[in-house]
Design an enzyme around this catalytic site. Structure first.
Site, PDB file in Angstrom:
ATOM      1  N   PHE A 169       0.838  -1.201   0.076  1.00 41.42           N
ATOM      2  CA  PHE A 169      -0.094   0.090  -0.030  1.00 41.42           C
ATOM      3  C   PHE A 169       0.839   1.300  -0.016  1.00 41.42           C
ATOM      4  O   PHE A 169       0.359   2.331  -0.230  1.00 41.42           O
ATOM      5  CB  PHE A 169      -0.701  -0.122   1.182  1.00 41.42           C
ATOM      6  CG  PHE A 169      -2.166  -0.718   0.996  1.00 41.42           C
ATOM      7  CD1 PHE A 169      -2.021  -1.984   0.764  1.00 41.42           C
ATOM      8  CD2 PHE A 169      -3.307  -0.158   1.554  1.00 41.42           C
ATOM      9  CE1 PHE A 169      -3.468  -2.807   0.447  1.00 41.42           C
ATOM     10  CE2 PHE A 169      -4.579  -0.844   1.205  1.00 41.42           C
ATOM     11  CZ  PHE A 169      -4.500  -2.077   0.955  1.00 41.42           C
ATOM     12  N   ASP A 233       1.049   4.279  -7.083  1.00 43.13           N
ATOM     13  CA  ASP A 233      -0.165   3.300  -6.371  1.00 43.13           C
ATOM     14  C   ASP A 233      -0.001   1.987  -6.791  1.00 43.13           C
ATOM     15  O   ASP A 233       0.024   1.970  -8.024  1.00 43.13           O
ATOM     16  CB  ASP A 233      -1.529   4.004  -6.540  1.00 43.13           C
ATOM     17  CG  ASP A 233      -2.679   3.195  -5.501  1.00 43.13           C
ATOM     18  OD1 ASP A 233      -2.480   2.089  -5.276  1.00 43.13           O
ATOM     19  OD2 ASP A 233      -3.763   3.991  -5.102  1.00 43.13           O
ATOM     20  N   GLY A 260       1.878   5.794  -2.416  1.00 46.27           N
ATOM     21  CA  GLY A 260       1.192   4.619  -2.624  1.00 46.27           C
ATOM     22  C   GLY A 260      -0.406   4.914  -2.682  1.00 46.27           C
ATOM     23  O   GLY A 260      -0.945   6.007  -3.062  1.00 46.27           O
ATOM     24  N   HIS A 261      -1.142   3.865  -2.143  1.00 44.66           N
ATOM     25  CA  HIS A 261      -2.379   3.758  -1.953  1.00 44.66           C
ATOM     26  C   HIS A 261      -2.978   4.578  -0.712  1.00 44.66           C
ATOM     27  O   HIS A 261      -4.136   4.618  -0.501  1.00 44.66           O
ATOM     28  CB  HIS A 261      -2.906   2.432  -1.882  1.00 44.66           C
ATOM     29  CG  HIS A 261      -4.569   2.173  -2.340  1.00 44.66           C
ATOM     30  ND1 HIS A 261      -5.024   2.796  -3.486  1.00 44.66           N
ATOM     31  CD2 HIS A 261      -5.138   1.491  -1.666  1.00 44.66           C
ATOM     32  CE1 HIS A 261      -6.152   2.534  -3.262  1.00 44.66           C
ATOM     33  NE2 HIS A 261      -6.494   1.722  -2.262  1.00 44.66           N
ATOM     34  N   TRP A 262      -2.147   4.699   0.002  1.00 40.24           N
ATOM     35  CA  TRP A 262      -2.333   5.487   1.452  1.00 40.24           C
ATOM     36  C   TRP A 262      -2.065   6.632   1.733  1.00 40.24           C
ATOM     37  O   TRP A 262      -1.414   7.185   2.507  1.00 40.24           O
ATOM     38  CB  TRP A 262      -1.702   4.612   2.682  1.00 40.24           C
ATOM     39  CG  TRP A 262      -2.421   3.358   3.314  1.00 40.24           C
ATOM     40  CD1 TRP A 262      -3.738   3.157   3.041  1.00 40.24           C
ATOM     41  CD2 TRP A 262      -2.087   2.447   4.568  1.00 40.24           C
ATOM     42  NE1 TRP A 262      -4.107   2.065   3.855  1.00 40.24           N
ATOM     43  CE2 TRP A 262      -3.027   1.802   4.682  1.00 40.24           C
ATOM     44  CE3 TRP A 262      -0.606   2.567   4.940  1.00 40.24           C
ATOM     45  CZ2 TRP A 262      -2.806   0.819   5.453  1.00 40.24           C
ATOM     46  CZ3 TRP A 262      -0.641   1.353   5.672  1.00 40.24           C
ATOM     47  CH2 TRP A 262      -1.525   0.465   6.219  1.00 40.24           C
TER      48      TRP A 262
END
Length: 283
Positions: A169, A233, A260-262
């Site tokens: 993530f 991401d 990234g995704h967080w």
């Protein structure tokens, strides 16, 4: 201080209960924070730092979604992320009504972005501004190895597997090790519960259906929207947010490098500036 309570709502002729985490007070603008999917995910594991920091500005609401955490886990949950999210969105609208909010800004992370769009499509007058962060629901996106790991987690559930998943993530693992270790510990208490596993498997039932948003649907969402995405991401590609920005009439796009995704966990100060700027009309 974050307060947690249970709020019951009526949905489809039955009752569901949300575990709701909140900061701030009812005299300020309401912001509903919608967490993403994943084993053991909860409102606090996604949003604790953000709602703690913004409670002096907004009435921050961060529920565990239906089928997650300490909210209800329906025994006969719809199969597939699409149908289950339709139920989740209906329940969220009922939650806003139960809380007496007449207007609420929406912040949706990943799966939460899909829920935000479903809410806006169903009750546009209830929704203020929308921040979509790494949102799912764009068609024709590749299924990443990280997303496959998330979906198939219960084939071999373990703390080691969860740590490996959450490591995907983030952009740079080293400064995030302590955060990931803490989140793994918090989430494993939920991962090992049978009701949480049941809800996860219902959401990702391969026989179920997924929900994508067409350009024609998105053209009807006239709210101010900011699409935020980590450039790096590895769960949902940045092209997903480009799709939403291209098709939502009043949307902007902000891509964060080395992220990234967080977004809200890796770059919380940037995330707070973007959200407050959107709500205040500065973005």
């Amino acid at each position: 201080m974050i307060a947690s309570s249970d709020v019951a709502v009526k949905v489809r002729g039955g009752e569901l209960t949300f575990r709701l985490h909140e900061t701030g007070g009812r005299g300020t603008e309401a912001v509903l924070f919608l967490h993403g999917s994943g084993p053991g995910a909860t409102g606090l594991s996604n949003w604790e730092r953000i709602i703690a920091g913004l409670g002096d500005r907004f009435w921050c609401l961060a529920p565990d979604q239906i089928g997650f955490g300490d909210s209800s886990h329906p025994a006969d949950a719809p199969r597939g992320m699409g149908p289950f999210n339709e139920l989740r969105a209906e329940a969220l609208l009922a939650l806003v009504d139960a809380l007496g909010a007449t207007k609420v800004h929406l912040v949706g992370n990943s799966m939460g972005g899909q829920l935000a769009l479903l809410m806006a499509l169903a009750r546009p007058a209830l929704v203020g501004k929308i921040l979509l962060m790494g949102s799912g629901g764009a068609p024709d996106m590749p299924v990443s190895p990280g997303l496959t790991h998330l979906r198939e987690f219960y084939a071999s559930p373990s703390a080691e597997s969860l740590k490996g998943l959450l490591s995907e993530f983030v952009y740079d693992l080293e400064p995030m090790r302590g955060t990931i270790d803490r989140v793994v510990t918090e989430r494993m208490a939920y991962v090992n519960r049978e009701d949480v596993r049941r809800s996860h498997e219902a959401s990702f039932d391969p026989a179920g259906t997924r929900r994508f948003f067409t350009p024609e649907e998105l053209a009807t969402v006239t709210h101010d929207v900011l699409c935020v995405h980590g450039r790096d991401d590895r769960i949902i590609p940045v092209d997903a947010s480009r799709y939403f920005a291209d098709n939502l009439p009043n949307a902007g796009l902000y891509v964060i490098g080395q992220c990234g995704h967080w977004t809200q966990i890796e770059h919380p100060e940037t995330f707070e500036r973007l959200l407050t700027g959107l709500i205040d009309g500065r973005i």
